[in-house]
Scaffold this active site. Structure first.
Site, PDB file in Angstrom:
ATOM      1  N   CYS A  17     -21.406  -3.719   0.818  1.00  0.00           N
ATOM      2  CA  CYS A  17     -22.090  -2.428   0.975  1.00  0.00           C
ATOM      3  C   CYS A  17     -23.604  -2.583   1.101  1.00  0.00           C
ATOM      4  O   CYS A  17     -24.306  -1.616   1.370  1.00  0.00           O
ATOM      5  CB  CYS A  17     -21.766  -1.520  -0.205  1.00  0.00           C
ATOM      6  SG  CYS A  17     -22.306  -2.212  -1.778  1.00  0.00           S
ATOM      7  N   HIS A  46      10.943  -5.672  -4.466  1.00  0.00           N
ATOM      8  CA  HIS A  46       9.980  -5.954  -5.543  1.00  0.00           C
ATOM      9  C   HIS A  46      10.624  -6.749  -6.682  1.00  0.00           C
ATOM     10  O   HIS A  46       9.955  -7.542  -7.332  1.00  0.00           O
ATOM     11  CB  HIS A  46       9.272  -4.685  -6.053  1.00  0.00           C
ATOM     12  CG  HIS A  46      10.141  -3.653  -6.672  1.00  0.00           C
ATOM     13  ND1 HIS A  46      10.671  -2.596  -5.966  1.00  0.00           N
ATOM     14  CD2 HIS A  46      10.558  -3.493  -7.951  1.00  0.00           C
ATOM     15  CE1 HIS A  46      11.369  -1.826  -6.780  1.00  0.00           C
ATOM     16  NE2 HIS A  46      11.321  -2.354  -7.997  1.00  0.00           N
TER      17      HIS A  46
END
Length: 197
Positions: free
Chosen positions: A171, A86
Site C-alpha cells: 500500500c 476438506h
C-alpha cells in the site's frame, strides 16, 4: 497411527505431506515461490481462497502441485458416502501452512467460522499435527487490538506464528505486517518438523 506417523526424508522414509494455503493478501503473489520451496522437500497440495486467486499466478505454480479452490469443495460429492474435500485434505496432510494469512481469514479462524474450503479445513483440523501461519496485512491492521485477540485465540489451538516483518508494504506504508519471506517460512517449518522426528 498412519494419520500422524512421523516421517523423515533423510532416512529414506516417505516425504512429509504439506498442505499450503493462501488467503486474500497481496503477499499471495509469493505463493508460487512458497510452493517451489516446499516441493524440494515435501509432497505439496495447495488451497487458495477466492480473494487470493486475484494475486496467484497459477501458471507459475509447480507442475505437480494441485491447487484446490472453493469451486472444488463439493464438485466430487453427489451422495452420502462420497468423499468430502476438506476432510480428505485434512487427513492427507502432515502439516498445514497458511501463507499469507489475511486479517479477514485470521478473524474467521479465531471465531471458528468455516465459510470456504480453507476455513473448513481449519475447523476440521487435527491439532495434534503441526499448523503454521504467516500473516500479511497493513501495519494498522496488524497493530489493531482485534489482531492481538485473534492471535491469542489461535495460539490456544497450538497454531505456530511465523511473524510478519517490517518493510515497505504494497500500500506504500512502511511498517510491520509484511509476510515473512517464503524461504524463511520453509526453513522454519522444516526445522520444526525435523527437530520433532
Amino acid at each position: 497411527m498412519a494419520e500422524t506417523e512421523s516421517v523423515q526424508v533423510s532416512s529414506g522414509h516417505k516425504r512429509p505431506r504439506i498442505l499450503l494455503a493462501a488467503s486474500g493478501s497481496v503477499a499471495a503473489i509469493k505463493f508460487a515461490n512458497l510452493c517451489h520451496c516446499f516441493c524440494e522437500w515435501a509432497e505439496v497440495k495447495a488451497v487458495a481462497t477466492r480473494a487470493s486467486l486475484h494475486f496467484i499466478d497459477r501458471a507459475s505454480l509447480p507442475k505437480d502441485v494441485i491447487l484446490y479452490t472453493d469451486e472444488d469443495e463439493w464438485s466430487s460429492w453427489s451422495k452420502i458416502g462420497d468423499s468430502v474435500l476438506h476432510i480428505e485434505l485434512r487427513r492427507w496432510a502432515d502439516i498445514m501452512v497458511i501463507a499469507p494469512l489475511s486479517a479477514n481469514t485470521l478473524a474467521k479462524i479465531a471465531g471458528g467460522l468455516c465459510d470456504n474450503l480453507l476455513t473448513c479445513i481449519v475447523r476440521a483440523w487435527d491439532y495434534s499435527k503441526p499448523f503454521f501461519i504467516a500473516p500479511a496485512m497493513n501495519t494498522f491492521m496488524w497493530t489493531n487490538p482485534f489482531t492481538e485477540r485473534h492471535l491469542m485465540s489461535i495460539d490456544e489451538l497450538g497454531i505456530t506464528l511465523i511473524p510478519p516483518v517490517s518493510k515497505r508494504l504494497a500500500c506504500g506504508d512502511y511498517g510491520n505486517g509484511a509476510m515473512a519471506e517464503p524461504s524463511l517460512i520453509y526453513s522454519s517449518v522444516r526445522l520444526f518438523f525435523e527437530s520433532r522426528n
